[in-house]
Structure formats: structure tokens, C-alpha cells
Scaffold this motif. Structure first.
Motif, short mmCIF file in Angstrom:
data_model
loop_
_atom_site.label_atom_id
_atom_site.label_comp_id
_atom_site.label_asym_id
_atom_site.label_seq_id
_atom_site.Cartn_x
_atom_site.Cartn_y
_atom_site.Cartn_z
N UNK A 11 59.29 -25.71 -43.23
CA UNK A 11 59.97 -25.17 -44.42
C UNK A 11 60.16 -26.25 -45.48
N UNK A 12 60.63 -27.42 -45.07
CA UNK A 12 60.84 -28.51 -46.03
C UNK A 12 59.50 -28.97 -46.62
N UNK A 75 57.72 -42.57 -38.63
CA UNK A 75 57.21 -42.01 -39.89
C UNK A 75 58.40 -41.69 -40.78
N UNK A 76 58.18 -41.79 -42.08
CA UNK A 76 59.22 -41.41 -43.04
C UNK A 76 58.58 -40.66 -44.19
N UNK A 77 59.03 -39.44 -44.41
CA UNK A 77 58.67 -38.67 -45.60
C UNK A 77 59.85 -38.79 -46.56
N UNK A 78 59.57 -39.12 -47.81
CA UNK A 78 60.63 -39.17 -48.83
C UNK A 78 60.18 -38.28 -49.98
N UNK A 79 60.88 -37.17 -50.14
CA UNK A 79 60.56 -36.23 -51.21
C UNK A 79 61.64 -36.36 -52.26
N UNK A 85 64.72 -36.58 -47.06
CA UNK A 85 63.89 -37.44 -46.23
C UNK A 85 63.77 -36.81 -44.85
N UNK A 86 62.65 -37.08 -44.19
CA UNK A 86 62.49 -36.74 -42.78
C UNK A 86 62.00 -37.98 -42.07
N UNK A 87 62.71 -38.37 -41.00
CA UNK A 87 62.32 -39.51 -40.17
C UNK A 87 61.85 -38.99 -38.82
N UNK A 164 66.56 -35.09 -40.27
CA UNK A 164 66.48 -34.46 -41.59
C UNK A 164 67.67 -34.94 -42.42
N UNK A 165 67.38 -35.61 -43.52
CA UNK A 165 68.40 -36.20 -44.39
C UNK A 165 68.38 -35.46 -45.72
N UNK A 166 69.53 -34.94 -46.11
CA UNK A 166 69.67 -34.23 -47.38
C UNK A 166 70.70 -34.95 -48.23
#
Length: 192
Positions: A11-12, A75-79, A85-87, A164-166
Motif C-alpha cells: 500500500x505504501x 534496506x531503507x526506503x525514504x519517500x 520511511x520503511x526499514x 514503518x515510520x510516519x
């Protein structure tokens, strides 16, 4: 709220694909070499699901050497546009040759030729040397399909933990963490 971290990631990720101006599939890949030195670089997510998160690279590169030394990664996604972010952390294994061949076949011809021409992560005297090697590969494969080089392929990070970081106002962020166990995923929260 999803209690399945892969569904939540889906979803993210879909939201990031709709909102991020460039490369929503870009992720920082952190590894550790045999000497204990950490290293991080950006790679592109090329597949994901319950079995893990897949990226492709030269298996003679520094990152591949690090993964041989310690088959674990983060892994780190930064949107940025979504303020999320997702780690992801977990063990790493090679993707199959069939998967690597299939993905390699979708790359542009120049990207395929570049995989043959580049000694990724090794010293390069000057740009002209690389361009000459690229021209050699163009001539070598002129009129033919470019096969996947034997030293190039995929890696799969199997998640053991996903956070999941918001972003929230006043640095009162929300952090949800999922940990894999024998009976599936357990969920918790972390202080910001």
C-alpha cells in the motif's frame, strides 16, 4: 491498519509510485564487509513479495563482496513527498539464475552492454577507458541478443524485521515494527 507488513508495504509503495517525482523504488542498501566496515549505497528494488525484496548488481562489486562476508543487509526506503520511511533487515541470498535472466532481459540494451563493460566498484583510470570498453561490447554483441554476464545477478533480502515510520508534527512520529517469528509476524510500536 494492516497487520501484514507485506500488504502494508504494498500500500505504501503504491502511494510512493503515484507521488514520488523520481525512483520510488530507490532504496539504501547497507552491508558490512569482512573488516567490519559498514557501507551504504542506493540500489533499485526490482521485485518484492512475501519471499523478500530483490535487487540486481555485479556480483564482483564491493556490495557483493560484503554480502559474501556477511549475508545480511538492511534496506531503507525514504519517500520524502509522503514523509515516510520503511526499514527492512534480514538475511540475503542469491536470486535464481532464471529470475536474474528474466530481469536482465527487460533492461535496455545499453544497460545490458554496460553490465559487461563495467568492473563495478574497481578503480577506473579515466572515463575514456570505460567508454572504450562499452564500444567493445557494442561490437561484440552487434546484431545479437546480449546474454546476462555470469558475474551479474539478483539478491533477495528476506525480511526478519520491517519498520514503518510516519512523520508526525513536532517530531512525535509513529513507528510500527513487525518481527518475523515461527508463527508469523508480530507487531509492536517504538518510541519516536
Amino acid at each position: 491498519m494492516a497487520d501484514d507488513p507485506i500488504a502494508l508495504f504494498d500500500a505504501w509503495y503504491a502511494e510512493a509510485q503515484a507521488s514520488e517525482p523520481n525512483d520510488p523504488n530507490a532504496m539504501a542498501l547497507a552491508t558490512v564487509g569482512a573488516d567490519g566496515q559498514p557501507s551504504v549505497r542506493m540500489v533499485l528494488l526490482k521485485g518484492h513479495g512475501a519471499d523478500g525484496f530483490v535487487f540486481y548488481t555485479n556480483r564482483e562489486s564491493r556490495k557483493a563482496g560484503d554480502l559474501r562476508a556477511a549475508a545480511k543487509a538492511a534496506l531503507l526506503f525514504h519517500w520524502k513527498s509522503l514523509r515516510r520511511q520503511v526499514r527492512i533487515e534480514g538475511p540475503v541470498a542469491h536470486a535464481s539464475d532464471a529470475e536474474s535472466d528474466a530481469y536482465f532481459g527487460t533492461r535496455s540494451r545499453d544497460s545490458q552492454l554496460g553490465a559487461w563493460a563495467s568492473d563495478q566498484s574497481r578503480p577506473l583510470a579515466d572515463r575514456a577507458t570505460f567508454e572504450a570498453r562499452f564500444a567493445e561490447m557494442q561490437a561484440r554483441f552487434d546484431g545479437r541478443d546480449v546474454p546476462r554476464p555470469p558475474h551479474w545477478g539478483g539478491y533477495r533480502v528476506t525480511p526478519h524485521q520491517i519498520e514503518f515510520w510516519q512523520d508526525r508534527a513536532h517530531r512525535l512520529h509513529e513507528r510500527r515494527v513487525f518481527t518475523a517469528g515461527a508463527s508469523g509476524w508480530s507487531e509492536g510500536m517504538l518510541y519516536p
